[in-house]
Write an enzyme that holds these catalytic residues in place. Sequence first.
Site, mmCIF file in Angstrom:
data_model
loop_
_atom_site.group_PDB
_atom_site.id
_atom_site.type_symbol
_atom_site.label_atom_id
_atom_site.label_comp_id
_atom_site.label_asym_id
_atom_site.label_seq_id
_atom_site.Cartn_x
_atom_site.Cartn_y
_atom_site.Cartn_z
ATOM 1 N N GLU A 105 0.856 -1.208 0.000
ATOM 2 C CA GLU A 105 0.000 0.000 0.000
ATOM 3 C C GLU A 105 0.880 1.242 0.000
ATOM 4 O O GLU A 105 1.999 1.209 0.525
ATOM 5 C CB GLU A 105 -0.850 0.018 1.283
ATOM 6 C CG GLU A 105 -2.304 -0.345 1.070
ATOM 7 C CD GLU A 105 -3.165 0.810 0.565
ATOM 8 O OE1 GLU A 105 -2.777 1.483 -0.409
ATOM 9 O OE2 GLU A 105 -4.243 1.025 1.156
ATOM 10 N N ASP A 106 0.356 2.308 -0.549
ATOM 11 C CA ASP A 106 1.109 3.568 -0.527
ATOM 12 C C ASP A 106 1.131 4.181 0.869
ATOM 13 O O ASP A 106 2.168 4.610 1.357
ATOM 14 C CB ASP A 106 0.526 4.574 -1.545
ATOM 15 C CG ASP A 106 -0.991 4.792 -1.389
ATOM 16 O OD1 ASP A 106 -1.634 4.091 -0.579
ATOM 17 O OD2 ASP A 106 -1.526 5.657 -2.105
ATOM 18 N N ASP A 109 -3.520 5.366 6.548
ATOM 19 C CA ASP A 109 -4.058 6.573 7.167
ATOM 20 C C ASP A 109 -4.879 6.123 8.381
ATOM 21 O O ASP A 109 -4.347 5.999 9.480
ATOM 22 C CB ASP A 109 -4.892 7.302 6.104
ATOM 23 C CG ASP A 109 -5.397 8.656 6.547
ATOM 24 O OD1 ASP A 109 -4.805 9.244 7.452
ATOM 25 O OD2 ASP A 109 -6.398 9.137 5.978
ATOM 26 N N PHE A 158 -1.670 16.094 4.506
ATOM 27 C CA PHE A 158 -1.934 15.461 3.216
ATOM 28 C C PHE A 158 -0.699 15.544 2.325
ATOM 29 O O PHE A 158 -0.068 16.594 2.207
ATOM 30 C CB PHE A 158 -3.135 16.109 2.528
ATOM 31 C CG PHE A 158 -3.780 15.187 1.548
ATOM 32 C CD1 PHE A 158 -4.629 14.182 1.987
ATOM 33 C CD2 PHE A 158 -3.511 15.291 0.207
ATOM 34 C CE1 PHE A 158 -5.205 13.290 1.089
ATOM 35 C CE2 PHE A 158 -4.091 14.420 -0.712
ATOM 36 C CZ PHE A 158 -4.934 13.419 -0.269
ATOM 37 N N ARG A 171 0.419 12.062 -9.003
ATOM 38 C CA ARG A 171 0.971 10.722 -8.724
ATOM 39 C C ARG A 171 2.372 10.562 -9.304
ATOM 40 O O ARG A 171 3.172 9.775 -8.822
ATOM 41 C CB ARG A 171 0.094 9.637 -9.368
ATOM 42 C CG ARG A 171 -1.253 9.438 -8.719
ATOM 43 C CD ARG A 171 -1.878 8.145 -9.264
ATOM 44 N NE ARG A 171 -3.309 8.085 -9.032
ATOM 45 C CZ ARG A 171 -3.876 7.682 -7.895
ATOM 46 N NH1 ARG A 171 -3.131 7.334 -6.879
ATOM 47 N NH2 ARG A 171 -5.187 7.630 -7.782
HETATM 48 P P1 IMP Z 1 -7.060 4.318 5.116
HETATM 49 O O1 IMP Z 1 -8.072 3.259 4.859
HETATM 50 O O2 IMP Z 1 -7.646 5.466 5.880
HETATM 51 O O3 IMP Z 1 -5.803 3.809 5.770
HETATM 52 O O4 IMP Z 1 -6.763 4.953 3.717
HETATM 53 C C1 IMP Z 1 -5.728 4.636 2.901
HETATM 54 C C2 IMP Z 1 -5.909 5.374 1.589
HETATM 55 O O5 IMP Z 1 -6.227 6.760 1.802
HETATM 56 C C3 IMP Z 1 -4.634 5.405 0.791
HETATM 57 O O6 IMP Z 1 -4.489 4.267 -0.002
HETATM 58 C C4 IMP Z 1 -4.790 6.681 -0.013
HETATM 59 O O7 IMP Z 1 -5.504 6.438 -1.195
HETATM 60 C C5 IMP Z 1 -5.620 7.598 0.851
HETATM 61 N N1 IMP Z 1 -4.814 8.627 1.565
HETATM 62 C C6 IMP Z 1 -4.714 8.796 2.893
HETATM 63 N N2 IMP Z 1 -3.906 9.817 3.208
HETATM 64 C C7 IMP Z 1 -3.458 10.300 2.047
HETATM 65 C C8 IMP Z 1 -2.539 11.373 1.713
HETATM 66 O O8 IMP Z 1 -1.958 12.069 2.561
HETATM 67 N N3 IMP Z 1 -2.330 11.554 0.388
HETATM 68 C C9 IMP Z 1 -2.928 10.808 -0.580
HETATM 69 N N4 IMP Z 1 -3.777 9.813 -0.310
HETATM 70 C C10 IMP Z 1 -4.043 9.558 0.996
#
Ligand code: IMP
Length: 182
Positions: A105-106, A109, A158, A171
């Site tokens: 995963e990138d 969050d 962000f 991206r």
């Molecule tokens: P989670 O389910 O809240 O952990 O969300 C993960 C996803 O939220 C990532 O795969 C991103 O697509 C998006 N995301 C969360 N924070 C950021 C950020 O700072 N920049 C870009 N995408 C984010």
Amino acid sequence: MTWINASLKLGDILLPRERINERVAEIAGDISREYAGERVVVVGVLKGAVIFMADLVRVIDDSVDVRMDFMAVSSYGDSSTSSGAVKIIKDMDTFAEDEHIILVEDIMDTGLTLSYLKEMLMTRNPRSFKTCVLLEKPERKKAECAIDYRGFEIPDKFVVGYGLDYAGKWRNLSDIWHVVEG
Ligand code: IMP
């Protein structure tokens, strides 16, 4: 944190490409040691993980039989606000049973996406399951999901670049940037 309606521009660089490359090589080194002589299916979560995964797999040692696969899930869309709902838009093609899986995963969050995917993939009885996440925002965590290979911990701001987007944009940037209102 809600970023809806904000018109955002690039702020400063949080992680320059050299630092990212160094860390990616270290993670690849760990993976190479742990999976030497084994087959491993590296599963990237589209689209954010693509750049990280492409760099990562190319510096994993040849002693590992690396296979690549992808999943797509519903994401924040254009609003960047987590709904908590995770919908599988594209499943991985590989039959996961008895495979070593590394989910890439990138960013973690809230952790909702990763914990959901882990729970789902574990029902397929992989031989092993690990997570590899480039960025973690620990302050935002809502769901528990262990990260086995972590790039960097970052503050709750962000970020874009190196696969990460805002409304589909940025991206392609080689560095990871903060965005600011502008
Ligand atoms: P989670 O389910 O809240 O952990 O969300 C993960 C996803 O939220 C990532 O795969 C991103 O697509 C998006 N995301 C969360 N924070 C950021 C950020 O700072 N920049 C870009 N995408 C984010």
